[in-house]
Motif scaffolding. Structure first.
Motif, PDB file in Angstrom:
ATOM      1  N   LYS A  52      57.109  47.524  32.271  1.00 39.80           N
ATOM      2  CA  LYS A  52      56.301  48.729  32.036  1.00 39.80           C
ATOM      3  C   LYS A  52      55.847  48.767  30.591  1.00 39.80           C
ATOM      4  O   LYS A  52      54.684  49.021  30.295  1.00 39.80           O
ATOM      5  N   GLY A  92      47.709  50.830  29.142  1.00 33.41           N
ATOM      6  CA  GLY A  92      47.334  49.433  28.958  1.00 33.41           C
ATOM      7  C   GLY A  92      46.054  49.111  29.712  1.00 33.41           C
ATOM      8  O   GLY A  92      45.689  49.813  30.646  1.00 33.41           O
ATOM      9  N   SER A  93      45.389  48.057  29.293  1.00 37.17           N
ATOM     10  CA  SER A  93      44.182  47.622  30.009  1.00 37.17           C
ATOM     11  C   SER A  93      44.600  46.870  31.268  1.00 37.17           C
ATOM     12  O   SER A  93      45.777  46.560  31.454  1.00 37.17           O
ATOM     13  N   LEU A  94      43.631  46.563  32.109  1.00 38.57           N
ATOM     14  CA  LEU A  94      43.958  45.793  33.319  1.00 38.57           C
ATOM     15  C   LEU A  94      44.561  44.433  32.961  1.00 38.57           C
ATOM     16  O   LEU A  94      45.590  44.045  33.520  1.00 38.57           O
ATOM     17  N   PRO A  95      43.961  43.704  32.004  1.00 30.46           N
ATOM     18  CA  PRO A  95      44.618  42.439  31.608  1.00 30.46           C
ATOM     19  C   PRO A  95      46.054  42.646  31.118  1.00 30.46           C
ATOM     20  O   PRO A  95      46.923  41.815  31.398  1.00 30.46           O
ATOM     21  N   VAL A 118      48.282  44.908  32.183  1.00 25.47           N
ATOM     22  CA  VAL A 118      49.225  45.077  33.291  1.00 25.47           C
ATOM     23  C   VAL A 118      49.353  43.800  34.112  1.00 25.47           C
ATOM     24  O   VAL A 118      50.434  43.497  34.629  1.00 25.47           O
ATOM     25  N   LEU A 119      48.278  43.057  34.223  1.00 26.76           N
ATOM     26  CA  LEU A 119      48.379  41.785  34.953  1.00 26.76           C
ATOM     27  C   LEU A 119      49.331  40.843  34.222  1.00 26.76           C
ATOM     28  O   LEU A 119      50.191  40.198  34.821  1.00 26.76           O
ATOM     29  N   GLU A 173      52.986  42.046  34.582  1.00 28.70           N
ATOM     30  CA  GLU A 173      53.559  41.791  35.905  1.00 28.70           C
ATOM     31  C   GLU A 173      53.990  40.344  36.041  1.00 28.70           C
ATOM     32  O   GLU A 173      54.949  40.018  36.716  1.00 28.70           O
ATOM     33  N   ARG A 174      53.254  39.462  35.385  1.00 27.15           N
ATOM     34  CA  ARG A 174      53.549  38.045  35.540  1.00 27.15           C
ATOM     35  C   ARG A 174      54.509  37.511  34.498  1.00 27.15           C
ATOM     36  O   ARG A 174      55.047  36.415  34.639  1.00 27.15           O
ATOM     37  N   THR A 218      38.060  41.094  33.488  1.00 24.07           N
ATOM     38  CA  THR A 218      38.991  39.964  33.443  1.00 24.07           C
ATOM     39  C   THR A 218      38.264  38.753  34.000  1.00 24.07           C
ATOM     40  O   THR A 218      37.408  38.878  34.869  1.00 24.07           O
ATOM     41  N   LEU A 252      50.958  39.352  43.467  1.00 27.30           N
ATOM     42  CA  LEU A 252      50.977  40.068  42.195  1.00 27.30           C
ATOM     43  C   LEU A 252      50.692  41.533  42.514  1.00 27.30           C
ATOM     44  O   LEU A 252      49.699  41.853  43.160  1.00 27.30           O
ATOM     45  N   ILE A 288      50.355  45.472  41.042  1.00 28.25           N
ATOM     46  CA  ILE A 288      50.303  46.376  39.893  1.00 28.25           C
ATOM     47  C   ILE A 288      50.215  47.822  40.373  1.00 28.25           C
ATOM     48  O   ILE A 288      49.551  48.117  41.356  1.00 28.25           O
ATOM     49  N   ARG A 316      41.322  51.370  34.565  1.00 28.04           N
ATOM     50  CA  ARG A 316      41.846  50.864  33.294  1.00 28.04           C
ATOM     51  C   ARG A 316      40.744  50.201  32.484  1.00 28.04           C
ATOM     52  O   ARG A 316      39.722  49.794  33.036  1.00 28.04           O
ATOM     53  N   ASP A 317      40.967  50.058  31.192  1.00 28.10           N
ATOM     54  CA  ASP A 317      40.039  49.325  30.346  1.00 28.10           C
ATOM     55  C   ASP A 317      39.897  47.903  30.863  1.00 28.10           C
ATOM     56  O   ASP A 317      40.870  47.329  31.345  1.00 28.10           O
ATOM     57  N   GLN A 318      38.715  47.332  30.713  1.00 28.90           N
ATOM     58  CA  GLN A 318      38.428  45.986  31.215  1.00 28.90           C
ATOM     59  C   GLN A 318      38.923  45.881  32.646  1.00 28.90           C
ATOM     60  O   GLN A 318      39.582  44.927  33.033  1.00 28.90           O
ATOM     61  N   GLY A 319      38.571  46.887  33.434  1.00 28.68           N
ATOM     62  CA  GLY A 319      39.235  47.086  34.720  1.00 28.68           C
ATOM     63  C   GLY A 319      38.598  46.454  35.938  1.00 28.68           C
ATOM     64  O   GLY A 319      38.937  46.828  37.054  1.00 28.68           O
TER      65      GLY A 319
END
Ligand SMILES: Cc1cc2nc3c(=O)[nH]c(=O)nc-3n(C[C@H](O)[C@H](O)[C@H](O)COP(=O)(O)OP(=O)(O)OC[C@H]3O[C@@H](n4cnc5c(N)ncnc54)[C@H](O)[C@@H]3O)c2cc1C
Lengths: 287, 434
Positions: free
Chosen positions: A76, A197-200, A202-203, A206-207, B2, B124, B126, B149-152
């Motif tokens: 998180k 956080g941005s999407l990158p 959180v991705l 997660e990894r 992304t 994966l 989220i 989200r940013d850059q979502g």
């Protein structure tokens, strides 16, 4: 020289105390099914570290000591933007009090420090499950770091000069303090708002491979200083306190003066609880 | 944006989304599942009946690790008027089998467990991320999703919409018509804490045995709907649901309805002393077969509640969701293996698989029922009253002859519904049932 700040944020996974229930019959705390969260105070520490990284560059490592499932909290934190996460986990750590916890965390921070010198260690003001506020200062003491507790803002860090300026809440005001790096900061609540956080982010979180250290990995030789063995604090009993008063009393007396009502109320209270002082100063405004 | 591209994106981590993602991940696809809740299950209504069959098809040994509350050994179906109920109970020791068929669960815990299996399979996942829209190319093909989200933005060959009853994403993208108020019910439900021993004693249970009660009648204040009470380990799930259109028309507040249901003399003693732990309101798709939207297109399929897959008559939802999610996953995996494009033409196989399964067959069987119940409110008012009146008249010993009692009962039915009404009701129900 400045390659930015190396920061470590200590977080703790705690039961969401808003959702803890006491069993109505046995009066014991029901832990089962209570969701866990990152200790809310720690989030202010995390955001402060991330903000400093934005400003001055560097890295933010989140560190926690806890069971394997504390990994959730680390992920998180990474989802909010932390660069790296370390889980300190070992059966030797089970049952740690604040002394044993600060011992183990100090060892781990020491190990991080050996890789890259750490500039600031952050913790929250306290935890919501223990409420002691001892772990942060405990780490500072063990590691010989200057400690800044109850910090509300960090207006300046000069890495080259090795100096940090912080605002610290004190009774009746704010102290502006300057001290040398490296240091330990315990952050006050309500001082910032944790970013999403941005999407990158959180991705990646997660990894991410969460670095997992046991006592030996953290360089701890003497495990008797860990866990239950290393904890002088003993919890002898946990119970729900009896509700203090059963019901509120309604005071009649629409036509009495406030002073007379107050005097009667005091009399009733003193009669009900002989431990109360017999003489009560009458507030002059009511006289 | 992304730069990452996935084989598939699944929106939602309810039963449909989890089943789809699990199937896709096991099929070796690179899959991303996106859930808006804090964790899978956070947004999902607590306390429900789980049907083992649909889970077993995905996780045969689920009983070893899933958080199950009780297995159901008794089903009560009640018709209530304001003071009484008539009903049927079926209880059987045969339900105390090695692999019971139905369980009560707490969805928040179950969904979380289910999602853990999904992650273990390599997907994966989220959370705390809301999908806000679908990415489309010039030809209208769905090519991915946008999030809050940013850059979502993130792209994929195919998007599985398992976003639940509101079906906002499909509607917003114009892939389907808007959900109509008469096709959705609003359910309100409380989880009430009660010590395990009390539940066991009150419902005659031992071990992990459980009871479910389904109730219809004047408790819904003339609206189309039902109430229910389920036994969990140390809590009860008590709830009631009616069509949104009925709530809107009647002005009855859902919470008041639940309170009234809880005070009903048939329910009150069962929940006495229980402490409300949680209150939730959630919608259910009840439009049935006629309300099922388009199910696939270029680059997308839809599963679960989002596709209106719910059998209101039998109170089955999660099993239709799981089965449709699994079939969506299997269709996509097969297409990928065959090297096919995720076009409407390829994904049509999903519709065929559904047509072939109990999901669409059952919904088709009851295709007329929603309309009958929606337009014949007396099923919820007159009949319960007539039935309880009949039972009471029959059982009360008061010197009135049995023949007179029979006449009284029959005339009450005739008076309220007239012969033509009775025949037409039977005909309507009969047809809807076929
Ligand atoms: C009161 C009540 C009682 C019920 N009782 C039963 C029962 O006893 N047995 C039974 O089988 N069924 C029951 N159902 C029906 C059952 O809950 C549903 O059929 C089932 O949950 C459908 O699964 P799903 O995966 O399609 O949708 P959901 O379970 O609704 O899951 C959808 C998920 O998608 C997420 N989501 C939605 N939009 C977005 C977005 N834009 N971005 C990211 N995530 C998103 C949601 O947060 C949610 O987690 C009941 C329903 C209600 C309301």
């Amino acid at each position: 020289m400045s390659q930015g700040l190396t920061m470590v944020v200590c977080i703790k996974q705690v039961p969401d105390s808003a959702q803890i229930r006491v069993h109505p019959v046995t009066n014991t705390i029901m832990r089962q099914g209570v969701p866990t969260i990152i200790n809310p105070y720690d989030l202010f520490a995390l955001e402060q570290a991330l903000a400093l990284r934005d400003q001055l560059g560097g890295t933010v490592t989140v560190l926690t000591m806890g069971p394997q499932m504390a990994e959730t909290s680390l992920r998180k934190a990474m989802g909010h933007g932390a660069d790296r996460a370390i889980l300190l986990t070992d059966r030797f750590f089970a049952g740690s009090d604040t002394l044993a916890t600060s011992f183990a965390l100090s060892a781990a921070i020491g190990k991080i420090n050996a890789e890259t010198p750490v500039d600031v260690v952050f913790t929250g003001k306290q935890t919501i499950d223990g409420d002691t506020a001892q772990v942060g200062p405990g780490i500072a003491r063990r590691m010989g770091l200057n400690q800044l507790t109850y910090v509300s803002a960090i207006p300046a860090i000069d890495k080259a000069a090795g100096e940090i300026t912080a605002h610290r809440r004190a009774e009746g005001g704010v102290q502006v303090l300057k001290t040398k790096l490296p240091c330990l900061v315990t952050m006050l609540e309500g001082t910032n708002e944790l970013r999403r956080g941005s999407l990158p982010d959180v991705l990646r979180a997660e990894r991410a491979e969460i670095t997992t250290w046991n006592a030996k990995d953290a360089g701890i030789e003497d495990v008797t200083k860990c866990g239950l063995k290393g904890s002088p604090t003993k919890v002898s009993k946990v119970f729900a306190p009896k509700p203090r008063s059963e019901r509120a009393a309604m005071i009649e007396g629409a036509d009495a003066t406030p002073a007379a009502i107050a005097a009667a109320a005091v009399e009733t209270l003193v009669a009900a609880d002989p431990a109360l002082p017999g003489v009560i100063t009458r507030p002059s405004a009511l006289a | 944006m992304t730069t990452e591209h996935f084989d598939a994106i699944v929106v939602g981590a309810g039963p449909a989304g989890n089943s789809a993602t699990l199937t896709l991940a096991r099929g070796g696809l690179k899959v991303l599942q996106i859930e808006r809740g804090e964790y899978p299950g956070a947004k999902n209504v607590q306390g429900a009946v789980l049907y083992a069959d649909a889970v077993e098809k995905l996780i045969p040994d689920f009983r070893d690790s899933a958080p199950l509350e009780r297995h159901i050994i008794e089903q009560r179906i009640w018709m209530l008027d304001d003071t009484s109920y008539v009903g049927s109970h079926f209880r059987s020791d045969n339900f105390n089998e090695d692999k019971p068929n139905r369980y009560t669960i707490l969805r928040a815990q179950f969904d979380k467990w289910f999602n853990k299996k999904v992650k273990e399979a390599g997907a994966l996942v989220i959370c705390e991320t809301t999908v806000t829209g679908l990415l489309r190319d010039k030809k209208g093909r769905v090519t991915g999703v946008t999030t809050d989200r940013d850059q979502g933005e993130v792209t994929a060959d195919v998007v599985v919409l398992a976003d639940g009853v509101n079906a906002v994403l499909g509607t917003r993208a114009g892939l389907r018509p808007e959900v109509r108020p008469k096709d959705v019910a609003l359910g309100v439900k409380e989880t009430m804490f009660l010590p395990r021993e009390t539940i066991d004693a009150r419902f005659n249970l031992k071990g992990n045995e459980g009871v479910v009660i389904e109730a219809a009648g004047t408790i819904t204040a003339g609206m189309t709907g039902t109430g229910f009470l389920y036994t969990n380990g140390d809590s009860l799930s008590v709830g009631i649901g009616c069509l949104i259109s009925d709530f809107a028309e009647s002005g009855v507040r859902p919470y008041d309805l639940l309170e009234r249901f809880k005070r009903h003399p048939a329910i009150a003693p069962l929940i006495e002393g229980a402490e409300v732990k949680e209150y939730v309101a959630h919608m259910l798709p009840e439009g049935g077969y006629e309300a099922v939207p388009p199910l696939y297109g270029d680059g997308w399929v839809v599963a679960g509640d989002s596709a209106q897959f719910l059998n209101a008559m039998h109170r089955e939802g999660s099993n239709l969701a799981m089965t449709s999610g699994r079939l969506a996953g299997e269709t996509i995996v097969a297409a990928k293996k065959a090297g096919k494009k995720m076009s409407a033409k390829t994904l049509k196989a999903y519709r065929a698989a559904l047509d072939d399964s109990f999901v669409l067959k059952d919904l088709k069987k009851y295709r007329r029922l929603p309309k009958v119940l929606e337009t014949n409110k007396h099923f919820f008012t007159e009949y319960p009253r007539l039935l309880t009146h009949a039972a009471e008249t029959w059982l009360r010993v008061d010197g009135v002859t049995k023949r007179e009692k029979e006449r009284d009962i029959v005339s009450a039915f005739r008076h309220r519904r007239r012969l033509s009404g009775l025949v037409s009701d039977m005909f309507k129900m009969g047809r809807a049932w076929r």
